[in-house]
Scaffold this motif. Structure first.
Motif, short mmCIF file in Angstrom:
data_model
loop_
_atom_site.label_atom_id
_atom_site.label_comp_id
_atom_site.label_asym_id
_atom_site.label_seq_id
_atom_site.Cartn_x
_atom_site.Cartn_y
_atom_site.Cartn_z
N THR A 229 0.81 -1.18 0.08
CA THR A 229 -0.01 0.00 -0.03
C THR A 229 0.84 1.25 -0.10
O THR A 229 2.14 1.37 0.38
CB THR A 229 -1.05 0.17 1.21
OG1 THR A 229 -0.14 0.28 2.43
CG2 THR A 229 -1.84 -1.32 1.32
N LYS A 230 0.30 2.45 -0.40
CA LYS A 230 1.17 3.66 -0.30
C LYS A 230 1.40 4.08 1.28
O LYS A 230 2.53 4.73 1.23
CB LYS A 230 0.27 4.77 -0.80
CG LYS A 230 -1.06 5.12 0.05
CD LYS A 230 -1.87 6.31 -0.62
CE LYS A 230 -2.99 6.52 -0.21
NZ LYS A 230 -3.01 6.80 1.24
N ASP A 231 0.96 3.49 2.18
CA ASP A 231 1.22 3.87 3.50
C ASP A 231 2.28 2.70 4.09
O ASP A 231 2.66 2.88 5.31
CB ASP A 231 -0.03 3.65 4.55
CG ASP A 231 -1.08 4.81 4.03
OD1 ASP A 231 -0.40 5.80 3.74
OD2 ASP A 231 -2.27 4.42 3.94
N ALA A 232 2.74 1.62 3.36
CA ALA A 232 3.54 0.75 3.75
C ALA A 232 4.91 1.24 4.09
O ALA A 232 5.58 2.38 3.41
CB ALA A 232 3.68 -0.31 2.72
N ALA B 103 7.36 0.99 1.08
CA ALA B 103 7.01 1.75 -0.15
C ALA B 103 7.95 2.98 -0.43
O ALA B 103 8.05 3.84 0.36
CB ALA B 103 5.39 2.40 -0.14
N GLY B 104 8.57 3.15 -1.65
CA GLY B 104 9.35 3.84 -1.96
C GLY B 104 10.83 3.79 -2.06
O GLY B 104 11.57 4.37 -2.40
N GLN B 105 11.07 2.75 -1.13
CA GLN B 105 12.30 2.11 -0.98
C GLN B 105 12.83 1.28 -1.73
O GLN B 105 11.98 0.19 -2.18
CB GLN B 105 12.73 1.85 0.52
CG GLN B 105 12.19 2.64 1.68
CD GLN B 105 12.61 2.36 3.08
OE1 GLN B 105 13.38 1.45 3.31
NE2 GLN B 105 11.75 2.74 4.00
N SER B 106 14.34 1.18 -2.19
CA SER B 106 14.78 0.00 -2.85
C SER B 106 14.83 -1.12 -1.87
O SER B 106 14.83 -1.06 -0.61
CB SER B 106 16.26 0.52 -3.16
OG SER B 106 17.23 0.47 -2.15
N ILE B 107 15.03 -2.39 -2.32
CA ILE B 107 15.14 -3.57 -1.63
C ILE B 107 16.42 -3.51 -0.62
O ILE B 107 16.30 -3.79 0.48
CB ILE B 107 15.15 -4.60 -2.38
CG1 ILE B 107 13.91 -4.95 -3.20
CG2 ILE B 107 15.49 -6.06 -1.54
CD1 ILE B 107 13.85 -5.99 -4.11
N GLY C 291 2.21 -2.80 7.20
CA GLY C 291 1.06 -2.15 7.75
C GLY C 291 -0.17 -3.01 7.78
O GLY C 291 -0.19 -4.01 7.21
N ASP C 292 -0.95 -2.63 8.67
CA ASP C 292 -2.27 -3.44 8.75
C ASP C 292 -3.23 -3.60 7.43
O ASP C 292 -3.74 -4.72 7.36
CB ASP C 292 -3.22 -2.68 9.97
CG ASP C 292 -2.60 -2.50 11.18
OD1 ASP C 292 -2.87 -1.71 11.87
OD2 ASP C 292 -1.71 -3.46 11.36
N ASP C 293 -3.20 -2.71 6.49
CA ASP C 293 -3.89 -3.16 5.30
C ASP C 293 -3.68 -4.35 4.82
O ASP C 293 -4.12 -4.72 3.83
CB ASP C 293 -3.78 -1.71 4.29
CG ASP C 293 -4.51 -0.65 5.07
OD1 ASP C 293 -5.29 -0.86 5.81
OD2 ASP C 293 -4.20 0.45 4.46
N SER C 294 -2.19 -4.83 4.56
CA SER C 294 -1.79 -5.79 3.90
C SER C 294 -1.86 -7.00 4.46
O SER C 294 -1.87 -8.36 3.91
CB SER C 294 -0.34 -5.76 3.65
OG SER C 294 0.42 -5.80 4.88
N GLU C 295 -2.19 -7.16 5.80
CA GLU C 295 -2.48 -8.50 6.59
C GLU C 295 -3.83 -9.04 6.23
O GLU C 295 -4.70 -8.52 6.08
CB GLU C 295 -2.69 -8.14 8.15
CG GLU C 295 -1.10 -7.58 8.84
CD GLU C 295 -1.09 -7.65 10.05
OE1 GLU C 295 -1.86 -8.41 10.82
OE2 GLU C 295 -0.63 -6.77 10.76
N ALA C 296 -3.78 -10.60 6.12
CA ALA C 296 -4.78 -11.21 5.68
C ALA C 296 -5.53 -11.81 6.91
O ALA C 296 -5.01 -12.09 8.06
CB ALA C 296 -4.33 -12.51 4.71
#
Length: 164
Positions: free
Chosen positions: A94-97, A100-104, A159-164
């Motif tokens: 998600t955009k809030d992770a 996000a935006g970082q290289s590995i 973040g919480d949005d990705s948890e299943a």
């Protein structure tokens, strides 16, 4: 769930899977690839043949059971077990992770939580293998490999949005 495995000399292998209700599922895999599936009311009961399948059909049935074609529960994560505690899992970014935006490489994911990113699905592109310079973008689906505990820690970076 307990699975019993035994050799059938000259035939192949037999697997007995204890089901939750005390019944058992018995799968005989022949050296030729043919599978026979039986059910047993309990450990000591006689087996009743349910069906027989060719190697090709058995593999197709297996992928359906694994959820490769359809997952009945809507989730951002798909999981495939490689061994008792090693999994391949798919996560949405998600955009809030946090990552996000970082290289590995900059995110230091392997060092921080122990999982490895083995592929990234970005729109219609599959990035495999990603390099340390590959930037993780919102909307990416990350394919990771790791043990259960490491995957749980990795979810926290998303973040919480990705948890299943």
């Amino acid at each position: 769930m307990t699975i019993y495995e035994s050799d059938l000399p000259g035939v192949g292998k037999k697997y007995e899977v204890e089901l939750e209700n005390g019944e058992r599922l018995v799968i005989v895999t022949h050296n030729t690839g043919k599978r026979e599936v039986y059910t047993k009311a309990n450990e000591n009961a006689d087996s009743e043949k349910a069906f027989e399948a060719s190697d090709r059909l058995a593999r197709k049935i297996g992928t359906i059971l694994e959820g490769a074609y359809f997952q009945p529960v809507q989730t951002d994560r798909v999981e495939t077990m490689l061994s008792d505690n090693t999994f391949i899992e798919w996560y949405s970014v998600t955009k809030d992770a946090e990552i996000a935006g970082q290289s590995i490489g900059d995110a230091r994911i392997r060092e921080r939580v122990g999982v490895s990113i083995i592929a990234i699905q970005r729109d219609d592109e599959l990035i495999t293998p990603p390099t340390p310079d590959t930037v993780i973008e919102p909307g990416d689906t990350l394919v990771v490999v790791g043990d259960r505990e490491d995957c749980i820690e990795f979810e926290k970076l998303l973040g919480d949005d990705s948890e299943a």
